[in-house]
Design a protein around this motif. Structure first.
Motif, short mmCIF file in Angstrom:
data_model
loop_
_atom_site.label_atom_id
_atom_site.label_comp_id
_atom_site.label_asym_id
_atom_site.label_seq_id
_atom_site.Cartn_x
_atom_site.Cartn_y
_atom_site.Cartn_z
N GLY A 113 -53.59 -121.54 -10.46
CA GLY A 113 -52.40 -121.10 -9.75
C GLY A 113 -52.30 -119.61 -9.58
O GLY A 113 -51.20 -119.05 -9.48
N ASP A 114 -53.46 -118.91 -9.54
CA ASP A 114 -53.43 -117.45 -9.47
C ASP A 114 -54.19 -116.89 -8.28
O ASP A 114 -54.28 -115.67 -8.13
N ARG A 115 -54.75 -117.73 -7.44
CA ARG A 115 -55.51 -117.25 -6.28
C ARG A 115 -55.17 -118.09 -5.05
O ARG A 115 -54.98 -119.31 -5.15
N ALA A 116 -55.11 -117.42 -3.92
CA ALA A 116 -54.93 -118.10 -2.63
C ALA A 116 -56.09 -117.71 -1.73
O ALA A 116 -56.88 -116.81 -2.05
N CYS A 117 -56.20 -118.37 -0.59
CA CYS A 117 -57.21 -117.97 0.40
C CYS A 117 -57.04 -116.50 0.75
O CYS A 117 -58.01 -115.76 0.92
N GLY B 250 -64.05 -125.65 0.87
CA GLY B 250 -65.18 -125.28 0.02
C GLY B 250 -64.82 -124.33 -1.10
O GLY B 250 -65.06 -124.63 -2.28
N PRO B 251 -64.23 -123.15 -0.82
CA PRO B 251 -63.86 -122.23 -1.89
C PRO B 251 -62.85 -122.83 -2.86
O PRO B 251 -62.83 -122.47 -4.05
N VAL B 252 -61.98 -123.72 -2.37
CA VAL B 252 -61.00 -124.36 -3.25
C VAL B 252 -61.70 -125.07 -4.40
O VAL B 252 -61.28 -125.00 -5.56
N MET C 146 -62.04 -120.73 -6.72
CA MET C 146 -60.65 -121.16 -6.93
C MET C 146 -60.54 -122.28 -7.96
O MET C 146 -59.46 -122.52 -8.49
N ASN C 147 -61.62 -122.98 -8.20
CA ASN C 147 -61.72 -123.94 -9.32
C ASN C 147 -60.60 -124.97 -9.31
O ASN C 147 -59.98 -125.26 -10.33
N GLN C 148 -60.36 -125.54 -8.13
CA GLN C 148 -59.35 -126.58 -8.01
C GLN C 148 -60.03 -127.87 -7.55
O GLN C 148 -60.95 -127.83 -6.72
N THR C 149 -59.60 -128.99 -8.08
CA THR C 149 -60.09 -130.27 -7.57
C THR C 149 -59.22 -130.71 -6.40
O THR C 149 -58.04 -130.30 -6.30
#
Length: 465
Positions: free
Chosen positions: A93-97, A153-155, A161-164
């Protein structure tokens, strides 16, 4: 996100690539294709009336294209922009596109490489996403086939971003204001899903356009919009310097992948295609607003435009995989200054033109008598050529079970691929003068393209036997 394992190996492709020399010696003239008008249509896209040496050739398109699978909608743009700035897209919860594609920095970050979540720099520079609506393959190595795929992809990247995707959907469902936004954006399927998230992000990204430039005003007819030095630089760019071999079209990119001799172990497109002859090849970046987008290259290893020109003057690694389109600059000091003046005329000096989505194509019923397809198809399919980063035709009709011969009549290596309903064909790499036999075992529509030069594309419609 590497592509699935090809159905055919490069070795087998080169074995299949032999073809009767007498058939090819005639070239790809109208004579060779004579009588085939029912099954072949001429290349129809990307051929402006103006010459590539004419500024009019580089005029901006009047409207922005959107795929039929994800048409434009105002509500989708609104949702996509909200998602682009939402840190819920990251696991912590600390990075956005927008953390890397910073709007205030032209949707880049001005760094050679952003820091990964492990504290070490990422291996490649944050790419510019302006004018992405006209792209073909995405990421520096082209591993994403669409902007929708690229957006997610980056998500999912553990270092970015290390999100599933399941975690992302759950995080957005936990925010009550998202449900009505998704309902408005996707009235036919108003659920919060990973696919809809990708579509919304991609729709917003397609509205990000580069700003108006002095070069655009010159193209539009203002003879005083650029300096005499920049005009001489344009002549060099499209002539002696050879820059337009890769930086072609209105966005100044061929959307292809080239090894330009940068040092390093990153295999780029070669790793995605599984083809060593394409190792170290990376996507040609567009040049609009290029003066404001330092540092340069996929790895951010060159700090200034002046140093970029020095690279092409001989400061590159000489290896067998170098692109045949690589410029070998031999410029005087004055010519270098002119070329730089032209490049800086591509910098944005005004807002982007008014956004206008391209209207979806309208099919008009033909009044001509209907002729059964089977009656028009020859027993032996014609040969399709590859030259100038294009197929010689845009459309072909075949019967199920037929193969199509594709001949590389260019001075570059080419490849032939299709991906359909989870199945993939990969011809491997064809050297100049080689051919590949492309099988079409089942009826249906096939989108065929070159994995090295993705603007080389062709539609193949296969009917039952």
């Amino acid at each position: 996100m590497p592509m699935s394992k090809p159905m055919s190996s490069p070795t087998r492709s080169r074995t299949l690539s032999l073809i009767v020399a007498g058939l090819i010696s005639a070239g790809f003239s109208a004579g060779l294709f004579g009588g085939a008008s029912a099954v072949l249509s001429a290349q129809r896209a990307g051929a402006p009336d103006a010459s590539p040496n004419d500024p009019a050739y580089y005029a901006r398109p009047a409207a922005v294209p959107f795929p039929a699978s994800n048409p434009y909608a105002d509500a989708k743009v609104k949702l996509g922009e909200r998602l682009f700035h939402d840190t819920a897209l990251s696991g912590a919860g600390d990075r956005a596109c927008a953390s890397c594609h910073e709007p205030g920095k032209g949707f880049q970050d001005g760094r050679a490489a952003a820091d990964g979540l492990d504290g070490a720099p990422l291996g490649r520079r944050t790419p510019y996403i302006g004018d992405a609506a006209w792209g073909e393959r995405y990421f520096w190595d082209g591993r994403a086939a669409s902007l929708e795929e690229q957006a997610l992809g980056p998500v999912q990247n553990p270092r970015e971003m290390n999100q599933t995707l399941d975690g992302l959907v759950a995080a957005l469902k936990a925010k009550p204001d998202y449900a009505p936004l998704f309902a408005a954006a996707f009235p036919e399927a108003p659920q919060i899903t990973a696919a809809n998230i990708g579509k919304a992000l991609a729709t917003f990204e397609r509205t990000i356009l580069s700003g108006d430039t002095a070069f655009d005003r010159w193209v539009a007819g203002d003879a005083k919009a650029v300096s005499d030095s920049a005009k001489r630089g344009f002549d060099l760019f499209t002539g002696k310097a050879g820059c337009a071999s890769c930086h072609s079209g209105w966005a100044f990119t061929d959307h292809a992948f080239h090894d330009i001799g940068l040092p390093g172990d990153d295999k780029g497109r070669g790793a995605i295609l599984g083809e060593p002859s394409v190792d170290h090849a990376f996507k040609t970046p567009g040049l609009r607003n290029v003066g404001n987008r330092a540092p340069y290259m996929h790895d951010g290893s060159i700090a200034t435009l002046e140093a970029v020109l020095d690279h092409y003057a001989g400061n590159y690694v000489d290896r067998p995989t170098l692109s045949p389109d690589l410029p070998r600059l031999t410029l005087t000091a004055g010519e270098k200054a002119d070329l730089l003046a032209f490049l800086r005329s591509l910098d944005a000096s005004g807002p982007a033109p008014a956004f206008k989505p391209e209207a979806p194509p309208v099919k008009v019923a033909s009044l001509a008598p209907v002729i059964p397809v089977a009656a028009t198809l020859p027993a032996i399919p014609p040969v399709v050529g590859q030259r100038g980063k294009r197929f010689s035709v845009a459309e072909v009709q075949l019967r199920a079970g037929q193969t199509l011969t594709v001949h590389n009549d260019d001075n570059r290596e080419h490849n032939v691929r299709y991906e359909r309903e989870g199945k993939e064909f990969n011809s491997g790499v064809q050297d100049p003068g080689q051919s590949a036999l492309i099988p079409f075992p089942e009826a249906g529509h096939y989108y065929v393209f070159c994995g090295i030069h993705p603007k080389m594309k062709m539609d193949v419609d296969v009917v039952g036997p």
